[in-house]
Write a protein that holds these residues in place. Structure first.
Motif, PDB file in Angstrom:
ATOM      1  N   MET A   1      30.094  35.325  45.450  1.00  0.00           N
ATOM      2  CA  MET A   1      30.236  35.661  46.853  1.00  0.00           C
ATOM      3  C   MET A   1      28.846  35.837  47.464  1.00  0.00           C
ATOM      4  SD  MET A   1      31.990  39.030  48.480  1.00  0.00           S
ATOM      5  CE  MET A   1      33.465  38.557  49.295  1.00  0.00           C
ATOM      6  N   LYS A   2      28.651  35.272  48.626  1.00  0.00           N
ATOM      7  CA  LYS A   2      27.378  35.386  49.322  1.00  0.00           C
ATOM      8  C   LYS A   2      27.479  36.452  50.400  1.00  0.00           C
ATOM      9  CE  LYS A   2      26.018  30.710  48.442  1.00  0.00           C
ATOM     10  NZ  LYS A   2      25.566  29.452  48.973  1.00  0.00           N
ATOM     11  N   THR A   3      26.341  37.114  50.630  1.00  0.00           N
ATOM     12  CA  THR A   3      26.281  38.157  51.640  1.00  0.00           C
ATOM     13  C   THR A   3      25.202  37.799  52.643  1.00  0.00           C
ATOM     14  OG1 THR A   3      26.985  39.806  50.037  1.00  0.00           O
ATOM     15  CG2 THR A   3      25.911  40.624  52.015  1.00  0.00           C
ATOM     16  N   LEU A   4      25.525  37.949  53.907  1.00  0.00           N
ATOM     17  CA  LEU A   4      24.563  37.744  54.971  1.00  0.00           C
ATOM     18  C   LEU A   4      23.862  39.070  55.231  1.00  0.00           C
ATOM     19  CD1 LEU A   4      23.342  36.039  57.297  1.00  0.00           C
ATOM     20  CD2 LEU A   4      25.276  36.824  58.711  1.00  0.00           C
ATOM     21  N   LEU A   5      22.541  39.100  55.080  1.00  0.00           N
ATOM     22  CA  LEU A   5      21.757  40.291  55.377  1.00  0.00           C
ATOM     23  C   LEU A   5      21.293  40.203  56.834  1.00  0.00           C
ATOM     24  CD1 LEU A   5      19.570  40.480  52.144  1.00  0.00           C
ATOM     25  CD2 LEU A   5      21.739  41.620  52.615  1.00  0.00           C
ATOM     26  N   VAL A   6      21.538  41.258  57.577  1.00  0.00           N
ATOM     27  CA  VAL A   6      21.205  41.263  58.999  1.00  0.00           C
ATOM     28  C   VAL A   6      20.281  42.443  59.289  1.00  0.00           C
ATOM     29  CG1 VAL A   6      22.149  41.313  61.335  1.00  0.00           C
ATOM     30  CG2 VAL A   6      23.486  40.291  59.493  1.00  0.00           C
ATOM     31  N   ASP A   7      19.165  42.142  59.939  1.00  0.00           N
ATOM     32  CA  ASP A   7      18.211  43.181  60.330  1.00  0.00           C
ATOM     33  C   ASP A   7      18.705  43.858  61.606  1.00  0.00           C
ATOM     34  OD1 ASP A   7      15.760  44.650  60.239  1.00  0.00           O
ATOM     35  OD2 ASP A   7      14.957  43.335  61.786  1.00  0.00           O
ATOM     36  N   LEU A   8      18.296  45.094  61.811  1.00  0.00           N
ATOM     37  CA  LEU A   8      18.740  45.859  62.971  1.00  0.00           C
ATOM     38  C   LEU A   8      17.816  45.678  64.174  1.00  0.00           C
ATOM     39  CD1 LEU A   8      20.698  47.894  64.245  1.00  0.00           C
ATOM     40  CD2 LEU A   8      19.340  49.721  63.207  1.00  0.00           C
ATOM     41  N   ASP A   9      16.583  46.151  64.052  1.00  0.00           N
ATOM     42  CA  ASP A   9      15.660  46.187  65.190  1.00  0.00           C
ATOM     43  C   ASP A   9      15.174  44.798  65.572  1.00  0.00           C
ATOM     44  OD1 ASP A   9      15.856  48.945  65.404  1.00  0.00           O
ATOM     45  OD2 ASP A   9      14.179  49.289  64.045  1.00  0.00           O
ATOM     46  N   ASP A  10      15.353  44.482  66.842  1.00  0.00           N
ATOM     47  CA  ASP A  10      14.937  43.222  67.448  1.00  0.00           C
ATOM     48  C   ASP A  10      15.648  42.006  66.863  1.00  0.00           C
ATOM     49  OD1 ASP A  10      13.331  44.276  69.457  1.00  0.00           O
ATOM     50  OD2 ASP A  10      11.668  44.555  68.060  1.00  0.00           O
ATOM     51  N   THR A  11      16.764  42.246  66.183  1.00  0.00           N
ATOM     52  CA  THR A  11      17.662  41.182  65.761  1.00  0.00           C
ATOM     53  C   THR A  11      19.026  41.431  66.391  1.00  0.00           C
ATOM     54  OG1 THR A  11      16.470  40.911  63.658  1.00  0.00           O
ATOM     55  CG2 THR A  11      18.695  39.983  63.785  1.00  0.00           C
ATOM     56  N   LEU A  12      19.590  42.583  66.095  1.00  0.00           N
ATOM     57  CA  LEU A  12      20.852  42.991  66.729  1.00  0.00           C
ATOM     58  C   LEU A  12      20.581  43.859  67.952  1.00  0.00           C
ATOM     59  CD1 LEU A  12      22.917  44.059  63.575  1.00  0.00           C
ATOM     60  CD2 LEU A  12      22.889  41.830  64.720  1.00  0.00           C
ATOM     61  N   LEU A  13      19.612  44.730  67.823  1.00  0.00           N
ATOM     62  CA  LEU A  13      19.293  45.731  68.837  1.00  0.00           C
ATOM     63  C   LEU A  13      17.959  45.399  69.502  1.00  0.00           C
ATOM     64  CD1 LEU A  13      20.134  48.646  69.865  1.00  0.00           C
ATOM     65  CD2 LEU A  13      18.498  49.491  68.190  1.00  0.00           C
ATOM     66  N   ASP A  14      17.949  45.396  70.826  1.00  0.00           N
ATOM     67  CA  ASP A  14      16.707  45.162  71.554  1.00  0.00           C
ATOM     68  C   ASP A  14      15.867  46.438  71.480  1.00  0.00           C
ATOM     69  OD1 ASP A  14      14.648  44.418  73.191  1.00  0.00           O
ATOM     70  OD2 ASP A  14      15.869  44.213  74.995  1.00  0.00           O
ATOM     71  N   VAL A  64       8.058  55.981  58.707  1.00  0.00           N
ATOM     72  CA  VAL A  64       9.202  56.768  58.231  1.00  0.00           C
ATOM     73  C   VAL A  64       9.433  58.017  59.083  1.00  0.00           C
ATOM     74  CG1 VAL A  64       8.982  55.911  55.860  1.00  0.00           C
ATOM     75  CG2 VAL A  64       7.837  58.033  56.522  1.00  0.00           C
ATOM     76  N   ASP A  65       8.531  58.297  60.011  1.00  0.00           N
ATOM     77  CA  ASP A  65       8.672  59.441  60.920  1.00  0.00           C
ATOM     78  C   ASP A  65       8.162  59.006  62.285  1.00  0.00           C
ATOM     79  OD1 ASP A  65       8.703  61.817  62.342  1.00  0.00           O
ATOM     80  OD2 ASP A  65       7.101  62.758  61.175  1.00  0.00           O
ATOM     81  N   MET A  66       9.024  58.345  63.050  1.00  0.00           N
ATOM     82  CA  MET A  66       8.566  57.749  64.294  1.00  0.00           C
ATOM     83  C   MET A  66       8.128  58.788  65.325  1.00  0.00           C
ATOM     84  SD  MET A  66       8.369  54.625  63.750  1.00  0.00           S
ATOM     85  CE  MET A  66       8.005  54.082  65.410  1.00  0.00           C
ATOM     86  N   LEU A  67       8.811  59.894  65.437  1.00  0.00           N
ATOM     87  CA  LEU A  67       8.384  60.907  66.403  1.00  0.00           C
ATOM     88  C   LEU A  67       6.993  61.423  66.034  1.00  0.00           C
ATOM     89  CD1 LEU A  67       9.070  62.395  68.975  1.00  0.00           C
ATOM     90  CD2 LEU A  67      10.202  64.146  67.588  1.00  0.00           C
ATOM     91  N   THR A 123      30.748  38.289  54.320  1.00  0.00           N
ATOM     92  CA  THR A 123      30.332  39.625  53.922  1.00  0.00           C
ATOM     93  C   THR A 123      28.941  39.863  54.495  1.00  0.00           C
ATOM     94  OG1 THR A 123      31.583  39.448  51.885  1.00  0.00           O
ATOM     95  CG2 THR A 123      29.874  41.146  51.957  1.00  0.00           C
ATOM     96  N   MET A 124      28.767  41.001  55.144  1.00  0.00           N
ATOM     97  CA  MET A 124      27.487  41.298  55.791  1.00  0.00           C
ATOM     98  C   MET A 124      26.960  42.647  55.333  1.00  0.00           C
ATOM     99  SD  MET A 124      28.372  40.143  59.692  1.00  0.00           S
ATOM    100  CE  MET A 124      30.052  40.757  59.659  1.00  0.00           C
ATOM    101  N   ALA A 125      25.643  42.749  55.352  1.00  0.00           N
ATOM    102  CA  ALA A 125      24.985  44.018  55.050  1.00  0.00           C
ATOM    103  C   ALA A 125      23.856  44.194  56.066  1.00  0.00           C
ATOM    104  CB  ALA A 125      24.436  44.030  53.637  1.00  0.00           C
ATOM    105  N   LEU A 126      23.740  45.394  56.575  1.00  0.00           N
ATOM    106  CA  LEU A 126      22.678  45.717  57.521  1.00  0.00           C
ATOM    107  C   LEU A 126      21.470  46.195  56.734  1.00  0.00           C
ATOM    108  CD1 LEU A 126      21.987  46.080  60.551  1.00  0.00           C
ATOM    109  CD2 LEU A 126      22.789  48.434  60.320  1.00  0.00           C
ATOM    110  N   VAL A 127      20.320  45.629  57.025  1.00  0.00           N
ATOM    111  CA  VAL A 127      19.087  46.042  56.361  1.00  0.00           C
ATOM    112  C   VAL A 127      18.075  46.463  57.425  1.00  0.00           C
ATOM    113  CG1 VAL A 127      19.395  44.583  54.329  1.00  0.00           C
ATOM    114  CG2 VAL A 127      18.197  43.670  56.289  1.00  0.00           C
ATOM    115  N   THR A 128      17.242  47.415  57.057  1.00  0.00           N
ATOM    116  CA  THR A 128      16.225  47.890  57.988  1.00  0.00           C
ATOM    117  C   THR A 128      15.147  48.614  57.204  1.00  0.00           C
ATOM    118  OG1 THR A 128      15.838  49.179  59.996  1.00  0.00           O
ATOM    119  CG2 THR A 128      17.476  50.042  58.439  1.00  0.00           C
ATOM    120  N   ASN A 129      13.967  48.645  57.748  1.00  0.00           N
ATOM    121  CA  ASN A 129      12.881  49.380  57.101  1.00  0.00           C
ATOM    122  C   ASN A 129      12.340  50.470  58.014  1.00  0.00           C
ATOM    123  OD1 ASN A 129      11.637  47.721  58.954  1.00  0.00           O
ATOM    124  ND2 ASN A 129      10.027  47.029  57.602  1.00  0.00           N
ATOM    125  N   GLY A 130      13.162  50.927  58.926  1.00  0.00           N
ATOM    126  CA  GLY A 130      12.722  51.935  59.879  1.00  0.00           C
ATOM    127  C   GLY A 130      12.984  53.351  59.401  1.00  0.00           C
TER     128      GLY A 130
END
Length: 140
Positions: A1-14, A64-67, A123-130
């Motif tokens: 089974m293959k999984t599509l990895l989807v990034d969050l920032d500036d891919t799904l979310l502006d 890892v601590d944006m604020l 099948t999808m998985a959300l990935v992010t490094n934020g």
């Protein structure tokens, strides 16, 4: 089974949309209290942002601590003007963060596209490094 990895920032979310405007407004809220020229603070923070994120090690460590990162950026901007003020730097960072939450939106068509993929059995998985606390809030 293959999984599509989807990034969050500036891919799904502006995530980058409105950044400059949010920084400008945040600087405007604290410049007078700091006794500095608003345009000068905006420019100093712009330069500090570039300096801060251009260092790969600092970028890796601080994301890892944006604020906290945003506070350090504004503090550097105040230092560039010879008017250090950590309290107002923190206030500007909080103001910036609040403004960013107000303008962040999913890109048009994201919900529909993800829905079609799901309906198609992908099948999808959300990935992010934020920053995990920021990312969790975005997901929710």
């Amino acid at each position: 089974m293959k999984t599509l990895l989807v990034d969050l920032d500036d891919t799904l979310l502006d995530y980058s949309g409105g950044v400059d405007e949010c920084w400008t407004a945040a600087c405007q809220t604290v410049a007078v209290s700091a006794g500095v020229d608003t345009a000068s603070l905006i420019d100093a923070v712009r330069k500090a942002r570039r300096w801060f994120w251009d260092d790969p090690e600092r970028h890796r460590r601080e994301r890892v601590d944006m604020l906290g990162a945003w506070s350090k950026i504004v503090a550097n901007g105040f230092e560039r003007l010879g008017a250090p003020n950590d309290a107002l730097a923190a206030a500007a960072a909080e103001d910036f963060a609040a403004r960013r939450w107000e303008v962040m939106r999913l890109f048009p068509g994201v919900v529909q596209a993800l829905g079609r993929l799901r309906e198609g059995g992908v099948t999808m998985a959300l990935v992010t490094n934020g920053d995990k606390s920021q990312q969790r809030r975005k997901i929710e």
